[in-house]
Design a protein around this motif. Structure first.
Motif, PDB file in Angstrom:
ATOM      1  N   GLU A  46       0.700  12.169  -9.821  1.00 63.92           N
ATOM      2  CA  GLU A  46       0.110  13.490  -9.609  1.00 63.92           C
ATOM      3  C   GLU A  46       1.132  14.588  -9.891  1.00 63.92           C
ATOM      4  OE1 GLU A  46      -1.328  13.417  -5.641  1.00 63.92           O
ATOM      5  OE2 GLU A  46      -2.990  12.072  -6.094  1.00 63.92           O
ATOM      6  N   TYR A  47       2.361  14.395  -9.441  1.00 63.57           N
ATOM      7  CA  TYR A  47       3.400  15.380  -9.714  1.00 63.57           C
ATOM      8  C   TYR A  47       3.688  15.460 -11.207  1.00 63.57           C
ATOM      9  CZ  TYR A  47       4.429  15.895  -4.746  1.00 63.57           C
ATOM     10  OH  TYR A  47       4.348  16.168  -3.424  1.00 63.57           O
ATOM     11  N   ALA A  48       3.648  14.353 -11.898  1.00 65.45           N
ATOM     12  CA  ALA A  48       3.889  14.358 -13.339  1.00 65.45           C
ATOM     13  C   ALA A  48       2.789  15.133 -14.069  1.00 65.45           C
ATOM     14  CB  ALA A  48       3.974  12.930 -13.857  1.00 65.45           C
ATOM     15  N   VAL A  49       1.556  14.956 -13.643  1.00 64.83           N
ATOM     16  CA  VAL A  49       0.448  15.694 -14.271  1.00 64.83           C
ATOM     17  C   VAL A  49       0.580  17.188 -13.989  1.00 64.83           C
ATOM     18  CG1 VAL A  49      -2.051  16.065 -14.196  1.00 64.83           C
ATOM     19  CG2 VAL A  49      -1.139  13.739 -14.290  1.00 64.83           C
ATOM     20  N   MET A  50       0.906  17.532 -12.751  1.00 59.98           N
ATOM     21  CA  MET A  50       1.084  18.952 -12.421  1.00 59.98           C
ATOM     22  C   MET A  50       2.231  19.555 -13.221  1.00 59.98           C
ATOM     23  SD  MET A  50       0.323  19.495  -8.369  1.00 59.98           S
ATOM     24  CE  MET A  50       1.608  18.403  -7.800  1.00 59.98           C
ATOM     25  N   LEU A  51       3.327  18.822 -13.365  1.00 65.51           N
ATOM     26  CA  LEU A  51       4.461  19.311 -14.138  1.00 65.51           C
ATOM     27  C   LEU A  51       4.081  19.510 -15.598  1.00 65.51           C
ATOM     28  CD1 LEU A  51       7.469  20.011 -14.262  1.00 65.51           C
ATOM     29  CD2 LEU A  51       7.902  17.583 -14.679  1.00 65.51           C
ATOM     30  N   ALA A  52       3.310  18.590 -16.153  1.00 62.10           N
ATOM     31  CA  ALA A  52       2.874  18.717 -17.545  1.00 62.10           C
ATOM     32  C   ALA A  52       2.004  19.956 -17.735  1.00 62.10           C
ATOM     33  CB  ALA A  52       2.125  17.461 -17.973  1.00 62.10           C
ATOM     34  N   VAL A  53       1.100  20.201 -16.806  1.00 62.25           N
ATOM     35  CA  VAL A  53       0.237  21.384 -16.906  1.00 62.25           C
ATOM     36  C   VAL A  53       1.061  22.655 -16.802  1.00 62.25           C
ATOM     37  CG1 VAL A  53      -1.604  22.669 -15.729  1.00 62.25           C
ATOM     38  CG2 VAL A  53      -1.834  20.206 -16.095  1.00 62.25           C
ATOM     39  N   ALA A  92       3.480   5.757  -5.857  1.00 62.56           N
ATOM     40  CA  ALA A  92       3.279   5.785  -7.303  1.00 62.56           C
ATOM     41  C   ALA A  92       2.189   6.789  -7.674  1.00 62.56           C
ATOM     42  CB  ALA A  92       2.927   4.396  -7.814  1.00 62.56           C
ATOM     43  N   GLU A  93       1.155   6.867  -6.868  1.00 61.62           N
ATOM     44  CA  GLU A  93       0.102   7.854  -7.134  1.00 61.62           C
ATOM     45  C   GLU A  93       0.642   9.264  -6.973  1.00 61.62           C
ATOM     46  OE1 GLU A  93      -3.168   6.971  -4.610  1.00 61.62           O
ATOM     47  OE2 GLU A  93      -3.617   5.081  -5.587  1.00 61.62           O
ATOM     48  N   ASP A  94       1.471   9.494  -5.966  1.00 64.17           N
ATOM     49  CA  ASP A  94       2.055  10.810  -5.780  1.00 64.17           C
ATOM     50  C   ASP A  94       2.914  11.200  -6.968  1.00 64.17           C
ATOM     51  OD1 ASP A  94       0.839  11.088  -3.347  1.00 64.17           O
ATOM     52  OD2 ASP A  94       2.609  10.528  -2.165  1.00 64.17           O
ATOM     53  N   LEU A 107       0.832  -1.207   0.000  1.00 65.86           N
ATOM     54  CA  LEU A 107       0.000   0.000   0.000  1.00 65.86           C
ATOM     55  C   LEU A 107       0.862   1.251   0.000  1.00 65.86           C
ATOM     56  CD1 LEU A 107      -2.858  -0.991   2.469  1.00 65.86           C
ATOM     57  CD2 LEU A 107      -3.014  -0.715  -0.004  1.00 65.86           C
ATOM     58  N   TRP A 108       1.962   1.226   0.743  1.00 69.41           N
ATOM     59  CA  TRP A 108       2.869   2.370   0.793  1.00 69.41           C
ATOM     60  C   TRP A 108       3.475   2.611  -0.595  1.00 69.41           C
ATOM     61  CZ3 TRP A 108       3.993   6.297   3.860  1.00 69.41           C
ATOM     62  CH2 TRP A 108       5.167   6.997   3.647  1.00 69.41           C
ATOM     63  N   ALA A 109       3.883   1.564  -1.249  1.00 71.87           N
ATOM     64  CA  ALA A 109       4.488   1.689  -2.574  1.00 71.87           C
ATOM     65  C   ALA A 109       3.467   2.214  -3.585  1.00 71.87           C
ATOM     66  CB  ALA A 109       5.045   0.351  -3.025  1.00 71.87           C
ATOM     67  N   GLU A 110       2.237   1.750  -3.519  1.00 73.42           N
ATOM     68  CA  GLU A 110       1.208   2.223  -4.436  1.00 73.42           C
ATOM     69  C   GLU A 110       0.894   3.690  -4.192  1.00 73.42           C
ATOM     70  OE1 GLU A 110      -2.145  -0.350  -4.140  1.00 73.42           O
ATOM     71  OE2 GLU A 110      -1.065  -2.084  -4.910  1.00 73.42           O
ATOM     72  N   ASP A 111       0.917   4.112  -2.944  1.00 75.27           N
ATOM     73  CA  ASP A 111       0.665   5.516  -2.626  1.00 75.27           C
ATOM     74  C   ASP A 111       1.759   6.404  -3.209  1.00 75.27           C
ATOM     75  OD1 ASP A 111      -0.715   7.662  -1.475  1.00 75.27           O
ATOM     76  OD2 ASP A 111       0.612   7.629   0.276  1.00 75.27           O
TER      77      ASP A 111
END
Length: 54
Positions: free
Chosen positions: A19-26, A14-16, A8-12
């Motif tokens: 999210e950072y990749a999407v914010m960087l793209a925007v 990966a989600e972070d 669960l920690w590893a999946e969390d």
């Protein structure tokens, strides 16, 4: 139980990262768009000044 928590920690993480990749793209799209707009406006301004000086 610890294996489940680690997964669960590893999946969390990966989600972070996603999210950072999407914010960087925007942010990059906004920056590139702004630079192109400013560059176009600067080109027009320099062209009009050059026309007046000639």
């Amino acid at each position: 139980m610890t294996l489940l928590l680690r997964r669960l920690w590893a999946e969390d993480k990966a989600e972070d990262i996603a999210e950072y990749a999407v914010m960087l793209a925007v942010i990059l799209v906004l920056v590139v768009g702004t630079i192109r707009m400013v560059g176009s406006n600067a080109n027009n301004a320099f062209s009009s000044v050059a026309s007046v000086l000639q």
